[in-house]
Design a protein around this motif. Sequence first.
Motif, PDB file in Angstrom:
ATOM      1  N   UNK A 140       0.308  -1.109  -0.071  1.00  0.00           N
ATOM      2  CA  UNK A 140       0.048   0.008  -0.011  1.00  0.00           C
ATOM      3  C   UNK A 140       0.585   1.255   0.446  1.00  0.00           C
ATOM      4  N   UNK A 141       2.523   1.750  -0.355  1.00  0.00           N
ATOM      5  CA  UNK A 141       3.036   2.470  -0.539  1.00  0.00           C
ATOM      6  C   UNK A 141       2.101   2.864  -1.552  1.00  0.00           C
ATOM      7  N   UNK A 198       1.701   3.497  -7.457  1.00  0.00           N
ATOM      8  CA  UNK A 198       1.809   4.588  -8.571  1.00  0.00           C
ATOM      9  C   UNK A 198       2.175   3.489  -9.127  1.00  0.00           C
ATOM     10  N   UNK A 199       3.047   2.526  -9.508  1.00  0.00           N
ATOM     11  CA  UNK A 199       3.897   1.214 -10.488  1.00  0.00           C
ATOM     12  C   UNK A 199       2.952   0.828 -10.778  1.00  0.00           C
ATOM     13  N   UNK A 200       1.546   0.196  -9.836  1.00  0.00           N
ATOM     14  CA  UNK A 200       0.451  -0.821 -10.368  1.00  0.00           C
ATOM     15  C   UNK A 200       0.172   0.012 -11.079  1.00  0.00           C
ATOM     16  N   UNK A 248       1.509   5.437   5.132  1.00  0.00           N
ATOM     17  CA  UNK A 248       0.981   6.121   6.578  1.00  0.00           C
ATOM     18  C   UNK A 248       0.289   7.280   5.941  1.00  0.00           C
ATOM     19  N   UNK A 249      -0.230   8.447   6.402  1.00  0.00           N
ATOM     20  CA  UNK A 249      -0.074   9.430   5.693  1.00  0.00           C
ATOM     21  C   UNK A 249       0.363   9.956   5.211  1.00  0.00           C
ATOM     22  N   UNK A 250       0.699  10.601   3.996  1.00  0.00           N
ATOM     23  CA  UNK A 250       0.637  11.318   2.773  1.00  0.00           C
ATOM     24  C   UNK A 250       1.762   9.962   1.433  1.00  0.00           C
ATOM     25  N   UNK A 251       2.077   8.867   1.923  1.00  0.00           N
ATOM     26  CA  UNK A 251       2.041   7.844   1.368  1.00  0.00           C
ATOM     27  C   UNK A 251       1.018   6.324   1.060  1.00  0.00           C
ATOM     28  N   UNK A 252       0.474   5.981   0.830  1.00  0.00           N
ATOM     29  CA  UNK A 252      -0.554   5.259  -0.203  1.00  0.00           C
ATOM     30  C   UNK A 252      -1.456   5.617  -0.759  1.00  0.00           C
TER      31      UNK A 252
END
Length: 245
Positions: free
Chosen positions: A158-159, A164-166, A202-206
């Motif tokens: 979930x990063x 984004x790559x997926x 987490x927040x900002x990276x999800x």
Amino acid sequence: MQEIEKFRQESLLRIQSYPNNQKLQDTASSFFQQTISVNYSYNFTWLGLPIIQYPQDIVALQEIIWQVKPDLIIEAGIARGGSLVFIASMLELIGGNGQVLGIDIDIREHNRIAIENHPMAKRITMIQGSSIAPQTIQQVYDFANGKEKVLLLLDSNHTHDHVLAELKAYTPLVSIGSYCIVYDTVIEDMPADYEWKDRPWGKGNNPKTAVWEFLKENDNFEIDKTFQDKLLITVAPDGYLKRVK
């Protein structure tokens, strides 16, 4: 059919009122935050196998599968296999030759055995490997070759960078009118002090931040907010992406 259309229109009117009902929104948010801390989504099975989802999102996926009637559903993230079995059972109900392709970096042996021995296994294929590895992507494209209607579900790492790559790798496979559902976008909406323990996101990276960045550069998809508005409780706010062109 007239009664069904009447039901649909009445539902839409109700759904459109929900975002402006602050008490309803606060109640739904409170329920979600209370239940996520006690692993509520780990309490359910589908045809015998654990399906780690909120019931509301399961119902929404059912609606989409019935509407789209895809030839292929790609799911990144297998876990214990209940979601694959759910998808396969829906395809079985629809009829035809619809298949589900599951991808996971680590398919544990006991989970693989349970899935392969399930009555719905005839519609399930699994690939072990990182969903963003070039060889995995090539395998998926080879499997999808010739499929006209494709639905995509992203529920693995979930990063931001991974999701984004997926999105960049697999959304070209999604057919017009179908969906890419990105799960766990709700991570962005959790309180800033919520602890994800040993998780790298987490927040900002999800997933939600990945969706937002993806849509800045890709206008083939739009967020279908109808689903989050009517579900009220969902792990995928801003994650129901409909391919419009």
